[in-house]
Scaffold this active site. Sequence first.
Site, PDB file in Angstrom:
ATOM      1  N   ARG A 129       0.832  -1.196   0.000  1.00  0.00           N
ATOM      2  CA  ARG A 129       0.000   0.000   0.000  1.00  0.00           C
ATOM      3  C   ARG A 129       0.873   1.255   0.000  1.00  0.00           C
ATOM      4  O   ARG A 129       1.956   1.282   0.598  1.00  0.00           O
ATOM      5  CB  ARG A 129      -0.949  -0.024   1.205  1.00  0.00           C
ATOM      6  CG  ARG A 129      -1.879  -1.231   1.136  1.00  0.00           C
ATOM      7  CD  ARG A 129      -2.744  -1.385   2.367  1.00  0.00           C
ATOM      8  NE  ARG A 129      -3.787  -0.369   2.445  1.00  0.00           N
ATOM      9  CZ  ARG A 129      -4.721  -0.353   3.390  1.00  0.00           C
ATOM     10  NH1 ARG A 129      -4.727  -1.277   4.333  1.00  0.00           N
ATOM     11  NH2 ARG A 129      -5.651   0.582   3.402  1.00  0.00           N
ATOM     12  N   ASP A 313     -15.332   1.692   2.562  1.00  0.00           N
ATOM     13  CA  ASP A 313     -15.392   0.446   3.324  1.00  0.00           C
ATOM     14  C   ASP A 313     -16.769  -0.193   3.276  1.00  0.00           C
ATOM     15  O   ASP A 313     -16.936  -1.354   3.675  1.00  0.00           O
ATOM     16  CB  ASP A 313     -14.995   0.693   4.776  1.00  0.00           C
ATOM     17  CG  ASP A 313     -13.497   0.877   4.949  1.00  0.00           C
ATOM     18  OD1 ASP A 313     -12.744   0.508   4.023  1.00  0.00           O
ATOM     19  OD2 ASP A 313     -13.078   1.383   6.006  1.00  0.00           O
TER      20      ASP A 313
END
Length: 429
Positions: A129, A313
């Site tokens: 990431r 999310d």
Amino acid sequence: MERTVRPALLRGAPTPPCSKSYAQRALALALLAEGRTTLRNLDLCDDTRRALDAIRTLGARIERLDASTVAVEGGLRYGRRAGEHCVLRPAADRLHAGESGLAARLFAPLAALADRPLLIEGEGTLLHRPMQTVADALRQLGARAEATDGRLPLTVCGPLRGGEARIDGSVSSQFATGLLLALPCCAEETVLRLSDAVSTPYLDMTIAAAERFGAAIFQRDYAEFYVPGGQRYRAVDYTIEGDWSAAAMLLAAGAVAGEVTVGGISRLSRQADTRFCEALARAGAVVVDEAHAVTVVRRPLRAFEFDATDCPDLFPALAVLGAAAEGTTVLRGASRLRHKECDRGAALREEYGRLGIEIEMPEADVMTVRGGAPRGGRVSAHGDHRIAMSLAATALRADAPVTIEGAECVAKSFPEFFEQLERCTAGAK
């Protein structure tokens, strides 16, 4: 670990863990506060444990008062005179963030309040990431920072001084969150300019949490933030609210498989994922809002449209609804899914496909979910807690059991997820 979920009806009152977003912010602020902070309703998922380890590494002293309460003695040493910078005295020279993207991006700027180098490490999917934005911002504000090919491990050395910085906010609000919490402790004032900000409700959470601990942060249209220097965080007694990301998955399960009342949450929360109730209503579920709980009742669901750009999310929970709805659901903001624990867009398409549900991404920022009857089979969680929970919720209405490989990854945010589902299943009998 494999977990098999059988078709079932739900009825019960599950409770999500505390908000790990608020928990990590509160732990960071307790590290920076003068005095002894008490944090209540602190559930120990993997990400929260990493945050506890991080503040201990950075010099905080932690005492566990009971199963869900800790006291934190701050580790920041404030200058005696105006203009003197504040210093952390780390207990070690390495900080391990595990697989928590928020922990890595939150504690890197705080580590820059120390005047000696710290190495910030991670593991698993976190190593892939992006972290370059953090390193670039820290250098603009007087610290030294070096990322490894734009990712972890990241070496940081302060002192962070303040000043002016520009950062790209299009990938994650987490890059700005750590900076905003560290900057009040700098000797100089700071103007932070953020381009193309996403997930702005999380920035609201950051500012509100800092204010609760006594610091002022000012913003204009989420493009410019002004942070006065020389501020002091104060210790507080703080109760962490329930997690809406986890609650959304429980509500999705109830909407497709029965009736649940999720306690410990409020629609008045600043958490971005409160918007899941809007998606439930659009899909045709019955939603009853109470002061500290939300009830959802299954009804025939219809396809809906929803923009999740500021609450990415929610995509795995939205996929649960879309898969159970008649027609094709259109979800926007899908470009935000690539830099999560896995490429969530690709994982949802692949694993729902194994269950006979068609998920496509016809455009870079659009996901479509064609509703249908899921079949049983074997699927993979892809090491992603939200993928595992999404597949489990959809399995409740499959025509045969669904076995989820790698289901242990739910420990990252919601260790008791499967136990909560099982209790609701037993309640429906």
